[in-house]
Structures are given as structure tokens and as C-alpha cells.
Design a protein around this motif. Structure first.
Motif, short mmCIF file in Angstrom:
data_model
loop_
_atom_site.label_atom_id
_atom_site.label_comp_id
_atom_site.label_asym_id
_atom_site.label_seq_id
_atom_site.Cartn_x
_atom_site.Cartn_y
_atom_site.Cartn_z
N VAL A 177 0.83 -1.20 0.00
CA VAL A 177 0.00 0.00 0.00
C VAL A 177 0.87 1.25 0.00
O VAL A 177 0.62 2.22 -0.74
CB VAL A 177 -0.95 0.00 1.23
N ASP A 178 1.91 1.25 0.82
CA ASP A 178 2.81 2.40 0.90
C ASP A 178 3.55 2.62 -0.42
O ASP A 178 3.79 3.76 -0.83
CB ASP A 178 3.81 2.19 2.03
N TYR A 181 1.27 4.33 -2.94
CA TYR A 181 0.53 5.48 -2.43
C TYR A 181 0.66 6.70 -3.33
O TYR A 181 -0.34 7.35 -3.66
CB TYR A 181 1.00 5.84 -1.02
N LYS A 182 1.88 7.03 -3.74
CA LYS A 182 2.11 8.25 -4.50
C LYS A 182 1.32 8.23 -5.81
O LYS A 182 0.63 9.20 -6.16
CB LYS A 182 3.59 8.44 -4.80
N ASP A 184 -1.30 6.32 -6.54
CA ASP A 184 -2.73 6.24 -6.25
C ASP A 184 -3.28 7.61 -5.88
O ASP A 184 -4.34 8.01 -6.35
CB ASP A 184 -2.95 5.24 -5.10
N ALA A 185 -2.55 8.33 -5.05
CA ALA A 185 -3.00 9.66 -4.64
C ALA A 185 -3.03 10.62 -5.82
O ALA A 185 -3.97 11.43 -5.96
CB ALA A 185 -2.07 10.20 -3.54
N ARG A 205 3.21 14.28 2.37
CA ARG A 205 3.24 13.05 3.15
C ARG A 205 4.33 13.11 4.22
O ARG A 205 4.17 12.60 5.32
CB ARG A 205 3.48 11.84 2.22
N TYR A 229 -5.83 13.32 1.82
CA TYR A 229 -5.74 11.98 1.23
C TYR A 229 -4.75 11.13 2.03
O TYR A 229 -4.97 9.95 2.25
CB TYR A 229 -5.28 12.08 -0.22
N TRP A 230 -3.64 11.76 2.47
CA TRP A 230 -2.67 11.03 3.28
C TRP A 230 -3.27 10.61 4.62
O TRP A 230 -3.08 9.48 5.09
CB TRP A 230 -1.44 11.89 3.50
#
Length: 230
Positions: A177-178, A181-182, A184-185, A205, A229-230
Motif C-alpha cells: 500500500v505504501d 501510495y504516490k 494512487d493519490a 506526506r 488523502y494522506w
């Protein structure tokens, strides 16, 4: 369509619809009709009294919409009592109860019984039909979308793959997930209309941002969205 000069013909139209011209000896009384988009149509109260029980089985979505448009049952009760329609009264009372409008159903039951009618409440919808509580006073299109969704919800669920459930290796999953993240966001916030960059997302973040700084208002808005979002 009712007319004294109709020929009892069915005209097939687009999208699986049709128009049936029914020959009638007497046209509906003026109190039962209303004008909509240049057409004389039955009012909701009169229509619910006039339709047969098959209507609720064959057109459950339309029936739910009509039931949701009724504010009170005074107009329906007047027509039921005037014609001595105890069977129809039982059907309408059962329909109101099925869509969660128990108060209107109880009003019909009490009034018909107090008038001395042999009254039996009956549910005109099929037991297998997904009939949800109607949105009282909502626009017909809103009620239609909600009813269609409820009627098709289980069919959609039946063809969807089963959820994988909680992963056994939670640490590996959180690293995954991490890692995304970038990206996806960036895509999610861009679709929502925010102007973000991978650099802004990464900076926010890490906490390197100042919502009270001197950046332009739009940049603050974008940074706040990224932080949210974060």
C-alpha cells in the motif's frame, strides 16, 4: 391510452415500450385527470386505485415511485369509499406497508374498517421482489434509480468475485500500500479536480508543508487535499 374512438391496438415503441389505445365507454372524470407535458394523464391517487394487482408484479419500480409520490391518502380514500373498493383498498394498504409507509397503510385500514367494509390487507408485490422503503417527496428520477439499484443489487453481487479478505501477511500488504501510495493519490486527486504533482504529494506526506504560509490559495487547496488523502 383511453379514448371513445380507440381500436384496442398496441403500438410498439422504442426501448421495449408500447402504447395501447383502449376503447372505453366513459372517459375518466375530470377529478381523476391531470395535465403533464401537454398530455392528459391519471393523477397518482386515481392511478393507484385504477391499476390491477398485476401492475405491482410486472412494474414494481414504477409502483414504488407512484407510492412515494403520495403525500397523504385522503384522495385515495375518497375514491375507495365512493366505489366500495375494499379489495383494492387492501392491496394499496399492503403496498404502502411493503415500502415502509406504515402510517398511510394504517390510515387506509382504520378508515375502511370504520366504514364497515370487510377488509383484508394484502401485499401485491412478489415475495421475491426486492422492494425497498421509498424516498418520500424525492424526485421521481431519484426514486427510480434507488428502486432499480435495489432490484438489481443481488444480481450484481452474484457475478462479482468474492473478496479476498484480510491478508495473512499484514506487514507485506502495508508495504505494498505504501509503495503505490504516490501514484494512487496522484490519480485519485487529479480525477477529483485537484492540481497535484508527485512531488507535492510526497512533500505533504513527509509533513513538509505549511497551510498558513504565503502560497497561493489554489496551491493551499491542493496541498490540503493531498494532506487529507494522506
Amino acid at each position: 391510452m383511453n379514448s371513445n374512438e380507440a381500436a384496442n391496438n398496441n403500438l410498439e415503441l422504442l426501448f421495449g415500450t408500447s402504447l395501447y389505445d383502449e376503447k372505453v365507454k366513459e372517459m375518466p372524470p375530470a377529478k381523476d385527470a391531470t395535465e403533464k407535458n401537454g398530455l392528459r394523464v391519471f393523477g397518482v391517487d386515481a392511478a393507484l386505485v385504477k391499476v390491477s394487482g398485476q401492475f405491482f408484479l410486472q412494474h414494481p419500480v414504477e409502483a414504488q415511485i407512484a407510492l412515494g409520490l403520495v403525500r397523504d391518502v385522503s384522495g385515495i380514500l375518497g375514491r375507495l369509499l365512493e366505489g366500495g373498493h375494499s379489495i383494492i383498498a387492501g392491496r394499496i394498504a399492503g403496498a404502502f406497508k411493503r415500502v415502509g409507509r406504515d402510517g398511510l397503510s394504517d390510515d387506509i385500514v382504520k378508515t375502511m374498517k370504520s366504514a364497515g367494509y370487510d377488509f383484508r390487507e394484502s401485499d401485491p408485490f412478489s415475495e421475491q421482489q426486492n422492494v425497498s422503503a421509498v424516498l418520500t417527496g424525492a424526485a421521481p428520477i431519484v426514486a427510480r434509480l434507488k428502486a432499480i439499484w435495489e432490484s438489481q443489487r443481488q444480481a450484481v453481487r452474484d457475478v462479482l468475485p468474492r473478496t479476498p479478505g484480510i491478508p495473512d501477511d499484514k506487514d507485506s500488504y502495508m508495504k505494498f500500500v505504501d509503495g503505490i501510495y504516490k501514484s494512487d493519490a496522484y490519480h485519485s486527486l487529479s480525477m477529483e479536480g485537484y492540481s497535484v504533482t508527485p512531488e507535492l504529494i510526497d512533500r505533504v506526506r513527509q509533513g513538509n508543508w505549511d497551510p498558513n504560509g504565503n502560497e497561493q490559495e489554489t496551491k493551499n487547496r491542493n496541498a490540503l487535499a493531498a494532506r487529507g488523502y494522506w
